[in-house]
Design an enzyme around this catalytic site. Sequence first.
Site, PDB file in Angstrom:
ATOM      1  CG  ASP A  57      -3.155   5.096  -8.388  1.00  0.00           C
ATOM      2  OD1 ASP A  57      -3.821   5.655  -7.502  1.00  0.00           O
ATOM      3  OD2 ASP A  57      -2.418   4.124  -8.178  1.00  0.00           O
ATOM      4  CD  GLU A  92      -0.215  -6.302   5.751  1.00  0.00           C
ATOM      5  OE1 GLU A  92       0.202  -7.347   5.203  1.00  0.00           O
ATOM      6  OE2 GLU A  92      -1.267  -6.258   6.410  1.00  0.00           O
ATOM      7  CG  ASP A 134      -2.564   7.906  -0.248  1.00  0.00           C
ATOM      8  OD1 ASP A 134      -3.020   6.857   0.249  1.00  0.00           O
ATOM      9  OD2 ASP A 134      -1.402   8.017  -0.647  1.00  0.00           O
ATOM     10  NE  ARG A 138      -8.970  10.364   3.448  1.00  0.00           N
ATOM     11  CZ  ARG A 138      -8.216   9.611   4.239  1.00  0.00           C
ATOM     12  NH1 ARG A 138      -7.912   8.389   3.857  1.00  0.00           N
ATOM     13  NH2 ARG A 138      -7.765  10.068   5.382  1.00  0.00           N
ATOM     14  CG  ASP A 146       0.234   0.847  -9.501  1.00  0.00           C
ATOM     15  OD1 ASP A 146      -0.715   1.577  -9.158  1.00  0.00           O
ATOM     16  OD2 ASP A 146       1.043   0.376  -8.694  1.00  0.00           O
ATOM     17  CG  ASN A 190      -6.761   0.991  -6.641  1.00  0.00           C
ATOM     18  OD1 ASN A 190      -5.865   0.548  -7.371  1.00  0.00           O
ATOM     19  ND2 ASN A 190      -6.551   1.986  -5.814  1.00  0.00           N
TER      20      ASN A 190
END
Length: 1203
Positions: free
Chosen positions: A414, A512, A690, A794, A821, A824
């Site tokens: 990832d 966020e 990403d 993606r 990690d 997903n």
Amino acid sequence: MDFNLLRNIITRYCVGEENWVDSRTVYLGHKEPPPGAEAYIPQRFPDNRIVSSKYTFWNFIPKNLFEQFRRIANFYFLGIFLVQLIIDTPTSPVTSGLPLFFVITVTAIKQGYEDWLRHKADCSLNECPADVVQRGKVVRTQSHKLRVGDIVMVREDETFPCDLILLSSSRPDGTCYVTTTSLDGESSHKTYYAVPDTMAFRTEREVDSLHATIECEQPQPDLYKFVGRISIYRGREEPVARPLGAENLLLRGATLKNTQHIYAVAVYTGMETKMALNYQSKSQKRSAVEKSMNAFLIVYLCILISKAVINTVLKYAWQWSPDRDEPWYNHRTENERQRHVVIRALTDFLAFMVLFNYIIPVSMYVTVEMQKFLGSYFITWDEEMFDEELGEGAQVNTSDLNEELGQVEYVFTDKTGTLTENNMEFIECCVDGNVYIPHAICNGQILSAASSIDMIDSSPGGYRREHEDLFFRALCLCHTVQVKEEVTVDGIKRGLHQGRPTSFYISSSPDEVALVEGMKRLGYTYLRLKDNYMEILNKDDEIERFELLHVLNFDSVRRRMSVIVKSSSGEYLLFCKGADSSIFPRVVSGKVEQVKARVEQNAVEGLRTLCVAYRRLLESEYEEACHHLSEAKLALQDREHRLAQAYDIIERDFVLLGATAVEDRLQEKAADTIESLHKAGMKVWVLTGDKMETAAATCYASKLFRRSTQILELTKKRTEEQSLHDVLFELNRTVLRQCSISGLSIDCLDFGLIIDGATLSAVLKPNQDGTGHSNYREIFLEICRNCSAVLCCRMAPLQKAQIVKLIKASKEHPITLAIGDGANDVSMILEAHVGIGIMGKEGRQAARNSDYAIPKFKHLKKMLLVHGHYYYIRIAELVQYFFYKNVCFIFPQFLYQFFCGFSQQPLYDTAYLTLYNISFTSLPILLYSLVEQHVTVETLKREPVLYRDIAKNSLLRWPVFLYWTCLGVLDAVIFFFGAYFLFDNTTFTSNGQLMTTNTQMMFGNWTFGTLVFTVLVFTVTLKLALDTHHWTWINHFVIWGSLLFYVIFSLLWGGIIWPFLNYQRMYYVFMQMLSSGPAWLSIILLIMISLLPDVVKKVLCRAMCPTATERAQDYEKLLQSGTAELTPLSSCHSYKGTSTDSSHRHLGAVETLSLRRSDPLPQKLLAHLAEGGGADLWPISPYVLRLSGAGFAYYAPGPETSV
């Protein structure tokens, strides 16, 4: 009769409606619904007892025995043991029964001890105190006594005893804060909400008076999914139905924080809680070594059957003559004479099977289990893999795959949180094409933090100013961040600073927090969520209040989140933020091109980008949106699908405001780790959600792609311009043409492939007839095989697993490793041969579901190149050595049958047959498989290329297996015939006098067998000693101690008359043998002759074609002796490949020059060249020597010096 009750029962149990099958009804406080409401149907639910143990006191023995005898090897030895009991066999049943009993007992003790520890943990968990509301009072009870429907009171810092629906809280807004560290590792405080209709019930009596039922889905393991509804009864009025979701469900194992107490009702208990469902065992993975062991076992089983058949046939051929069939000293009984020849042949065949069955090493399995179990502690004890920041080290969740770490060919990783730190920092934002950077003005003037607010233009046009305000308000409102202010949070005091409130933001998403903190630096501060109103402090120090109406949560499919708020002026606003691919298609106005250009530029620089848009809602549109949302939320079936449809209807016709850019820094030593993996021969693939530009920039930074790498794109954008068929075939021609050219040239062009999720779906799309996948898959795999690195962007979580499965199923069947990690990444971690989870900031879902867990990505280097290398070397030697020593053990028994009339006479004594694998030869190989280091740790880390020597299961291939087997046969022949020819017609007494064959009974078959066995034990043990490179005191103790134990045992076994033996055929045999000088000479001579072929083979191979590992060993010996050879290890590897550094290419014959560290380098070099030294000298760090014609120069740290 109550017909409603009858109808409900028939509907539930006969009609099989889906809503009954997939849901349950929970009655709060076990109260029946009021008359006229739904019929009360009591349901049976499990208690709150957690059972992680496998056995009970009563079923341990039968269940454990059943599981152990499901293994083919154990079942085979059980069959041999039963044959020995049933028929008259040449060996005692003890010889097979005792080793089998030892293996079964050791395994049972290990599994029983592990289960006892689980019982202890379960008991302590089940007896934890819990508070239950009964009859208006709080009663303390034990956790395992809780039932579904009980109303539970939980206090601050207590752990939830079961899965609960939050009814009310001590906080006035009905919220509570929870940490789920024990579930998913996320230490941040999550907010959970009480149902608005029950949040007013705040005392024990009020809660006890609550009359309601809950309908919810049946238990399922997804921690982040819950669907239900609560019906609240108020007298004779119609019940009020409210939706329940994951934000209302408090999970067992989570902890209540910063909330005095809460009241909640139990919906799932015991083994039905989500925590228990997530701890169920995962599918078993098998290593390549285990598969090789099973294949070798089948070969040896065939050899065993062949031996038994050959001896049976030869026995009847030899006994064809009547005088041989029934000699004078061995008359048959009447029953034996009358027995049919087929029955006799079958009995003899089984007897030979029993005689030769020791060729199958039963103790190998228990030794391998012990090696894996004990060896796994070396990973957890490794201090270099301990992370100070986390306070944790590496974890081993399964020890069955230790050796698989040394066989990895593909690494799937990832990006976010794995290659990068997942520590977000706000960099900039773009509003309508205008860029805003904290602490800077667009014209380049640097401002201090205090004046950073001035960077926002105070006199723009009205349209631009309006969009600025909306953009900053959107980022202050569209999030799930929690604010801690003027309170103590986990021991940290937060308060006021310079008269202005300082806030401490926490969230489950680092993005966020970075965005909200970035807005704070730009002058817009998010203050709090109070009474369902969100408060922000604008740049004019004015507090603005917005009523939070709805939150459309983020999900990985939509890749966006939205909020609907109502301003103080009564205006309804929908703010949305998300990935550019999910926002741009839904935008109807705004400066799309300017924002898109800035987004693409930031992505190329490796920044994470989000787009922000908004929409003004009319009151009618808002009411329609509320209707869609409430209808979807109240659905018990397909709630997620209905919510997705509602979100799709609401989130459209946006006005684009701008975009943000957040930086996620690369993890420490991530680039070095990837470079080392490449040198070790592994292919690294990055699988990320990403966008392509951001992921590609990270790949360049981490050295996955180099500047010389030719990038091949297989993306949606390209397939829109050309057909997928044309693009695939064009890329395939490109890589194949370059590979054919590079085969004739020195340099090989490096390819890197980039593919996105949409194109991957098209590549893997099945044919229309459904018969299978199209031929695109093979072409895609061919392209990937010729690329050194692949970037998949993606990607959805399921696509990550599909990629791993695709590579696993390819014709080479490579060993794959997946590392990630987040939640997903779990699917690809479970799919890969080896799954590694990183203890990251996205939680511990990956670490919990993995085979191994490490703190940081950089620890993967040592995990594979050191631990994996050692594990594979050790277990490969263990497996081959076990087969070798058992061939040496049993082949002389096979040869002996040719000299005893195929009478099934054993060559060795029963005690020797029993203890050979258990005591005499087991400990040395077990210790070797735990502590052997053929090269040092530093060398393995410095020279990743050594990993190539063990790739593709090289030490357990068939040629290596055949070599060990042939070596065992050769040694066995030397043992047998060496002893046979030395003691052929004459023998020696203790005083050296020759004795005729008439008195040879003193040196009969037991003396002969003991001599062969003594040579055997010493030879196989010394063979292991010759293979040992890393000697410690414990090696010496075990190896020489095993030989000493054999001698002492033989002396005691034959030197004492044991009262429990009916006859003692070994009495005084061993001592009499050792009293003969020629016996000593023959033992020493035979041991040396047996070891000689293997030693000669190793010397010749090491001199003529040394491997990289053997060169590394020679290099280490030079370093240990105080000399350093002027040849770096990296330039003398014998692996096939193209060097990436032209300065390391050899031009002619090579000579080496030894240097002491204290010697001055130039003088030594001049002296060497004056003596006619070689034409090429290799570089050694920190010196690099280059020759050009007759002159040369050496480069050292500092200015260049010409010599």
